[in-house]
Design a protein around this motif. Structure first.
Motif, PDB file in Angstrom:
ATOM      1  N   ASN A   1       0.248   3.331   7.438  1.00  0.00           N
ATOM      2  CA  ASN A   1       0.855   3.540   8.756  1.00  0.00           C
ATOM      3  C   ASN A   1       2.371   3.726   8.707  1.00  0.00           C
ATOM      4  O   ASN A   1       2.984   4.043   9.727  1.00  0.00           O
ATOM      5  CB  ASN A   1       0.531   2.344   9.666  1.00  0.00           C
ATOM      6  N   LEU A   2       2.976   3.519   7.545  1.00  0.00           N
ATOM      7  CA  LEU A   2       4.420   3.628   7.439  1.00  0.00           C
ATOM      8  C   LEU A   2       4.861   5.065   7.236  1.00  0.00           C
ATOM      9  O   LEU A   2       4.081   5.923   6.814  1.00  0.00           O
ATOM     10  CB  LEU A   2       4.920   2.765   6.282  1.00  0.00           C
ATOM     11  N   ASP A   3       6.134   5.327   7.536  1.00  0.00           N
ATOM     12  CA  ASP A   3       6.728   6.642   7.313  1.00  0.00           C
ATOM     13  C   ASP A   3       7.293   6.675   5.893  1.00  0.00           C
ATOM     14  O   ASP A   3       8.343   6.086   5.612  1.00  0.00           O
ATOM     15  CB  ASP A   3       7.846   6.880   8.334  1.00  0.00           C
TER      16      ASP A   3
ATOM     17  N   SER B   1       8.736   8.900   4.255  1.00  0.00           N
ATOM     18  CA  SER B   1      10.015   9.586   4.065  1.00  0.00           C
ATOM     19  C   SER B   1      11.179   8.605   4.069  1.00  0.00           C
ATOM     20  O   SER B   1      12.256   8.896   3.545  1.00  0.00           O
ATOM     21  CB  SER B   1      10.219  10.640   5.156  1.00  0.00           C
ATOM     22  N   GLU B   2      10.968   7.423   4.614  1.00  0.00           N
ATOM     23  CA  GLU B   2      12.028   6.420   4.683  1.00  0.00           C
ATOM     24  C   GLU B   2      12.263   5.736   3.341  1.00  0.00           C
ATOM     25  O   GLU B   2      13.292   5.091   3.145  1.00  0.00           O
ATOM     26  CB  GLU B   2      11.695   5.380   5.758  1.00  0.00           C
TER      27      GLU B   2
END
Length: 469
Positions: A409-411, A413-414
């Motif tokens: 669920n995390l992005d 790209s961060e």
């Protein structure tokens, strides 16, 4: 008891016709003219009978019996071929990859309740080939081929082809050639309700397959044929995860699992999957079919029973009043690994996997060749833990998955650069520690988009140089 039919049948083989009186068998065909070592030789045998379920080995089992040039006796299971069967006869096929050069003698045997019959013996001439053969365990650092040549697996997970909501370019026909061109020689993939669903009737979130009432899914079978052919053509070795923990979890797959009683199976609960006698027989039918149809491939690197079975054992669901007892899971792995060892004439590697929690006694099962765990957010611990688990299990150990992050669920790209560094670090930690398959990263689409795949080339080059020493 041998069943005899007083009728004269024509038996078809390469090179012409001959007659066989009083036989249960109608015809035999060879689908090759010449055969080399480790090359597939395919046969079709037609039996003068029909069956309610010709995939069920308790109803009917056809085996090819061979004597190799060395004198070694081989039993190869044959598989039911519905596409060429008729209302009066049943067709079975054998796919055999000979390991020796010279003359093989073979015949077929059918067992059906109180009926046992055999064909007459024939010869098959095998020429020398260039393949090194099948992979087997060697030591803590390497696998080895039949030829004795050492091997180390370098690659990643390609868990499945893209589902409906994922980038459609991520198919095996895109990903596998890309890996092969960049030095990868090994990868891992799943059989599940949305990918290679040979043993699934209800399909998950993909339009690639449709639901089917067949005992083995015809589209799944066709796709598996294509998949194995692709691996063979690219020289890629695959660890085939034959089931997933999600297949036994509510809102993950149990509701669609064909073992489930609501879908016509014998199991009331996920625990019953492991302890119910009829469910275990279904599993053996599945493994027999996989061995018979695709076991010939030298690029089938390992059979893996489950992806992360601990995630089923440690998840309590409304289906079970208690969690699945460890003993049932361990006993199941002992029985099924012994069955594969007794059935697979090619002696493929057998493994299974956990995420991060131990199943009591499972990796001590003698017919589990390789212990396997998955690790996320702890890549820096890989060297120490490899050595710890090798000492604990006293058998080769593999990180089947690793990654900087596990949360879907995390992005990403961060923390893309951190993930790139973690990807590189995991490979080097594996290269210089005792594991026959280097840690395999997850997130294949992400790293493809990041342009990381060429990094495998340098690792492969150094690995090859180490194997030459």
């Amino acid at each position: 008891m041998k069943q005899i039919f007083n009728i004269l049948f024509a038996v078809v083989i390469a090179g012409g016709l001959f007659s066989c009186e009083d036989s249960f068998f109608l015809s035999e065909k060879r689908f090759f003219e010449e055969i080399n070592q480790y090359q597939k030789a395919e046969f079709e045998l037609r039996v003068n009978a029909v069956y309610e379920n010709a995939y069920d080995q308790e109803e009917v089992a056809v085996d090819m019996k061979l004597i190799a040039p060395s004198g070694k006796e081989i039993t190869l299971p044959c598989y039911y071929e519905p596409n060429t069967s008729t209302k009066q006869s049943t067709a079975f096929r054998a796919r055999f990859a000979p390991a020796e050069e010279g003359v093989y003698t073979y015949h077929f045997m059918v067992k059906s309740k109180d009926v046992i019959d055999e064909t007459v013996s024939k010869d098959m001439i095998v020429s020398a080939g260039k393949s090194d053969g099948f992979l087997h365990v060697n030591d803590y650092w390497t696998l080895k081929f039949d030829s004795g040549k050492p091997f180390r697996g370098i690659g990643e997970n390609v868990g499945w082809e893209a589902r409906n909501y994922e980038d459609s370019k991520y198919t095996y026909h895109y990903l596998l050639p890309t890996l092969s061109q960049n030095g990868v020689n090994f990868f891992r993939t799943w059989m599940c309700s949305w990918d290679l669903p040979v043993f699934w009737q209800k399909i998950g979130p993909t339009d690639r397959y449709k639901d089917s009432d067949a005992y083995f899914h015809p589209e799944g079978i066709q796709k598996m044929d294509e998949f194995i052919n692709l691996c063979d053509s690219l020289g890629l070795y695959v660890m085939l995860a034959m089931d997933t923990h999600g297949a036994l979890i509510q809102n993950g797959g149990w509701e669609h699992n064909r073992y489930n009683k609501i879908n016509g199976g014998p199991a009331e609960t996920p625990t019953d999957f492991f302890k119910n006698e009829k469910a275990r027989k279904m599993s053996k039918n599945k493994f027999r079919f996989l061995i018979a149809r695709w076991g010939y491939s030298t690029h089938l690197g390992a059979w893996e029973f489950f992806n992360e079975i601990d995630n089923s054992v440690f998840t309590r669901t409304p289906h079970d009043s208690i969690r699945i007892p460890h003993k049932y899971v361990t006993d199941w792995h002992a029985e099924m690994s012994a069955y594969i060892k007794a059935t697979d004439p090619y002696e493929h590697i057998v493994t299974t996997s956990v995420s991060h929690r131990e199943i009591e006694g499972m990796f001590q099962v003698k017919d589990i060749d390789i212990a396997q765990r998955h690790i996320y957010k702890k890549t820096e611990k890989i060297p120490g833990l490899i050595n710890q688990y090798v000492a604990e299990y006293q058998k080769p150990f593999v990180w089947g998955e690793f990654g900087y992050e596990w949360d879907w669920n995390l992005d990403f790209s961060e923390f893309a650069e951190e993930s790139d560094y973690d990807y590189r670090r995991g490979l080097w930690y594996g290269l210089f520690n005792p594991t026959p398959i280097l840690p395999m990263t997850w997130w294949w689409e992400f790293f493809d988009e990041r342009g990381m795949t060429p990094y495998f080339r340098g690792v492969r080059q150094i690995s090859d140089e180490m194997l030459e020493v």
